[in-house]
Design a protein around this motif. Structure first.
Motif, short mmCIF file in Angstrom:
data_model
loop_
_atom_site.label_atom_id
_atom_site.label_comp_id
_atom_site.label_asym_id
_atom_site.label_seq_id
_atom_site.Cartn_x
_atom_site.Cartn_y
_atom_site.Cartn_z
N GLY A 117 41.99 -42.00 21.29
CA GLY A 117 42.22 -42.53 19.95
C GLY A 117 43.34 -41.83 19.20
N ILE A 118 43.85 -40.73 19.74
CA ILE A 118 44.92 -39.96 19.09
C ILE A 118 46.27 -40.51 19.55
CG2 ILE A 118 45.95 -37.68 18.80
CD1 ILE A 118 43.19 -36.48 19.35
N THR A 119 47.10 -40.90 18.61
CA THR A 119 48.39 -41.50 18.93
C THR A 119 49.52 -40.71 18.27
OG1 THR A 119 48.23 -42.99 17.04
CG2 THR A 119 47.39 -43.80 19.15
N GLY A 120 50.75 -40.94 18.76
CA GLY A 120 51.92 -40.35 18.15
C GLY A 120 52.07 -38.86 18.40
N VAL A 121 51.55 -38.37 19.51
CA VAL A 121 51.65 -36.94 19.82
C VAL A 121 52.29 -36.77 21.19
CG1 VAL A 121 49.62 -36.34 18.45
CG2 VAL A 121 49.33 -36.85 20.88
N ASP A 122 52.87 -35.60 21.42
CA ASP A 122 53.43 -35.22 22.72
C ASP A 122 52.29 -34.61 23.53
OD1 ASP A 122 55.37 -35.00 24.59
OD2 ASP A 122 56.48 -33.37 23.62
N ARG A 123 51.96 -35.19 24.68
CA ARG A 123 50.78 -34.78 25.46
C ARG A 123 51.16 -33.94 26.68
NH1 ARG A 123 45.92 -38.10 24.98
NH2 ARG A 123 46.12 -39.42 23.12
N PHE A 124 50.30 -32.94 26.94
CA PHE A 124 50.46 -32.08 28.11
C PHE A 124 49.09 -31.82 28.72
CE2 PHE A 124 53.97 -31.21 25.31
CZ PHE A 124 55.07 -31.16 26.16
N LEU A 125 49.01 -31.92 30.04
CA LEU A 125 47.77 -31.63 30.74
C LEU A 125 47.67 -30.14 31.04
CD1 LEU A 125 47.28 -34.54 33.30
CD2 LEU A 125 45.67 -33.84 31.52
#
Length: 539
Positions: A162-170
Motif C-alpha cells: 500500500g506504500i507508493t512513491g518510495v525508492d525500494r530496496f530489498l
C-alpha cells in the motif's frame, strides 16, 4: 533565592555528570586519563548519531574485532564501517539527502544494521517499523512520516504494497527479487570511502505499540555518550564481551542495548526469529555474558525441559536484561533458580526511555520490582490532581525525567509533563525501601463496586498457579457493579483447572472484589512482538 536555587541545580548537574563519567570508566567505555579518546567518542556520537557513532568508537578501538554475528556469519567493525560507507554513498548518488526519511521493515540481521549506519552517515532520520504491524498501519505511518526510501525483507512485500512513491530496496531475500535492487548488490558496486560529516545526525524514530490505532512516532534525534550511563549504572555490561540480542531492534529495548553493546566493542549475536533452544546454544558457543529479552521470550526459555536447558553451558551469563512489558515474579524467580542472580529488570517506555532498573539484589529482596532510577534519571508519583505522592505503598501516576526522553511525537502531540517530568502512562507505588513497582496502565484500571483494581496484581497471582501458563484480566460491563473482572487463562498442558478453581485461587490470596466473576480458557494470549497483551484482541 532564585540565584541560590540555580546554583544548587548547577552543582547537582555537575555532580551527576561526574558520576556518569565514573560509571562509563568502570564499564571501560571511558579510558581515563585518555582525554583524546573521551573527546573523540563524544564527537563521534554528536556528529553521526548513536549507532554510527558507536560503531566508529569501537572501530577506532579494534577494527578487526567481530561486531555482529547473524545467520550469514560474522562482520567486523571495519566491515560495518566500509559497507555502510558504500551504502550511504550509493543512496546519496540516488538523491537521498540529509532529512530524507528512510524506513526499514526488517528482522534482526546485518542488512538492517547497515541501513541504520548508512542513514546516520547521511543525516537521514530512520523510521524503524514493527514487524507485527498490519498493512493499514504501515501505510498510514509511511505517509505521515513522508518516507522516501523503503528497506524491507522479502517476506514483508505484501504488507508494504500500500506504500507508493518510495525508492525500494530489498534487505533479506531468499528467492527471486523481481527486479527490486538488494542492499548487497548496491553495496558491492559502490565506493566505500567515508562520506562527509552531515550537518546534524538524522536520528532514529521509534514507534509506539499501536494497540489503540495508528502507531505514533517518537523521534530520538540525538544521544549523548554520557547518557549511556543510565544503562551502565545498574547493568554491568563491559568492554569486549558478547551480547545475545533476542529483543527486536525496532523496539527501544533492543536498539538501546544493541547500540550500547557495539559502543563497548562487544560481539552481538542477531537472529531473524527467536528460538529458545537456539538462544541457549548461541550463548554457550559464543560465551555470551548478556542476554537481552522481552518477558515472553524468557518464559519460553525457562519452559524448556530441564534436560534441554542442561545441554548448554550458560555459566558465562552475568546479565539477563528484561524489558518491554511486565516481568511477573513467577517468571523472574524461575529464571533466577535456573541461571542464578542475573535478572536485570528495566522499566521504561518508547517515550521516556529509561526510568528504573532492578538489579538481581533488588529482585531477590522484592520479586516483581522494577528497582530504582539510575544516574541521570528521576521518578516521582503524582495523584490525579497533580500533587506529589511521597508515602510508600500509595499508588500514583508515574512521571520520569531522563536525558534520553523524547521531545514530542512526530505528529506534534506530547505526553503530560509535571515538574519537568514526563508521564509514562503507568501507575505504580514505592515500597518502604524506595523500590518501584508498576501496578498497571493508567487507562486499564477497573472500578468494580467502587473499588479500584489493577489487572497486573491478579494476573501475577494467576501465573503462580502450577496449572496456569499465562493470564490476562480485563473489566467488562456489569449492571450491578459497573464493571466486573474477567480472566483469560492459558492452562498448562494436561491441567484439570476449571473456572471455579481459578476463582478459588484468587479468593484465597486477594480481596473479594479482585476475584474474577468470568473465566475463559484460551490456547494462547494475543501479544505483539514485544510481548504486550493485545487486550482489544481478546475474544
Amino acid at each position: 533565592m532564585r540565584m541560590a536555587t540555580s546554583m544548587v541545580r548547577l552543582v547537582n548537574q555537575v555532580a551527576e555528570r561526574a558520576r556518569s563519567v565514573e560509571v562509563l570508566w568502570r564499564a571501560g567505555l571511558v579510558p581515563l586519563p585518555r582525554v583524546d579518546v573521551i573527546v573523540g567518542s563524544l564527537l563521534a556520537t554528536r556528529r553521526f548519531g548513536p549507532l554510527a557513532g558507536a560503531v566508529r568508537i569501537a572501530a577506532r578501538r579494534d577494527p578487526r574485532a567481530v561486531a555482529i554475528v547473524d545467520e550469514r556469519g560474522p562482520l567486523t567493525f571495519a566491515e560495518l564501517e566500509s559497507r555502510s560507507n558504500a551504502l550511504a554513498r550509493a543512496w546519496s548518488q540516488r538523491g537521498v539527502r540529509p532529512g530524507s526519511a528512510i524506513a526499514a521493515l526488517c528482522r534482526d540481521h546485518r542488512w538492517l544494521v547497515l541501513t541504520m549506519l548508512a542513514a546516520g552517515k547521511l543525516g537521514a532520520p530512520l523510521l524503524l517499523l514493527n514487524t507485527g504491524f498490519a498493512k493499514p498501519q504501515l501505510t498510514d505511518v509511511a505517509a505521515r512520516e513522508k518516507v522516501t526510501v523503503l528497506v524491507y525483507d522479502e517476506e514483508f512485500s505484501d504488507v508494504l504494497s500500500g506504500i507508493t512513491g518510495v525508492d525500494r530496496f530489498l534487505a533479506w531475500a531468499d528467492t527471486d527479487t523481481s527486479g527490486t535492487p538488494t542492499l548487497g548488490e548496491v553495496i558491492a558496486t559502490a565506493d566505500d570511502t567515508a562520506m562527509p560529516v552531515p550537518a546534524k545526525p538524522g536520528g532514529l524514530i521509534l514507534l509506539t505499540s499501536g494497540t489503540t490505532g495508528t502507531p505514533k512516532g517518537a523521534p530520538r534525534p540525538k544521544i549523548s555518550a554520557l547518557d549511556s550511563a543510565q544503562f551502565l549504572d545498574r547493568i554491568p555490561l563491559r568492554v569486549g564481551e558478547a551480547t545475545f540480542l533476542g529483543a527486536p531492534l525496532f523496539h527501544g529495548t533492543g536498539i538501546s542495548q544493541f547500540i550500547l553493546s557495539l559502543a563497548l566493542g562487544c560481539k552481538v549475536l542477531l537472529r531473524r526469529r527467536f528460538d529458545p533452544e537456539a538462544t541457549l546454544r548461541g550463548i554457550a558457543e559464543h560465551r555470551c555474558t548478556a542476554l537481552v529479552l522481552v518477558p515472553t521470550m524468557l518464559r519460553r526459555i525457562i519452559d524448556l525441559a530441564p534436560e534441554v536447558i542442561g545441554r548448554y553451558d550458560t555459566s558465562s551469563l552475568r546479565i539477563i536484561f528484561v524489558a518491554g512489558s511486565a516481568l511477573s515474579p513467577e517468571v523472574g524467580n524461575r529464571a533466577t533458580e535456573i541461571f542464578g542472580d542475573v535478572i536485570h529488570n528495566l522499566y521504561g517506555s518508547t517515550e521516556v526511555a529509561v526510568a528504573t532498573v532492578a538489579t538481581p539484589q533488588d529482585w531477590r529482596r522484592a520479586p516483581g520490582t522494577v528497582g530504582r532510577p539510575p544516574v541521570g534519571c528521576r521518578v516521582a508519583l503524582y495523584d490525579d490532581s497533580g500533587r506529589r505522592i511521597t508515602r510508600p505503598y500509595v499508588t500514583g501516576r508515574v512521571f520520569v525525567g531522563s536525558g534520553l526522553a523524547f521531545e514530542g511525537y512526530t505528529d506534534g502531540r506530547h505526553k503530560e509533563v509535571i515538574d519537568g517530568l514526563l508521564s509514562s502512562g503507568d501507575v505504580g507505588h514505592f515500597d518502604a525501601d524506595g523500590l518501584l513497582f508498576i501496578d498497571g496502565r493508567d487507562d486499564e484500571m477497573i472500578v468494580s463496586g467502587g473499588e479500584n483494581v489493577y489487572p497486573v496484581e491478579v494476573e501475577n497471582l494467576l501465573v503462580e498457579h502450577p496449572d496456569v501458563v499465562e493470564a490476562a484480566v480485563v473489566g467488562v460491563e456489569d449492571e450491578e457493579f459497573g464493571q466486573r473482572l474477567k480472566a483469560y487463562v492459558v492452562p498448562a498442558a494436561g491441567a484439570r483447572l476449571d473456572a471455579e478453581g481459578v476463582r478459588e485461587h484468587v479468593r484465597r490470596n486477594l480481596a473479594r472484589y479482585k476475584v474474577p466473576r468470568d473465566v475463559e480458557f484460551l490456547p494462547e494470549l494475543p501479544r505483539n512482538a514485544t510481548g504486550k497483551v493485545l487486550r482489544d484482541k481478546l475474544p
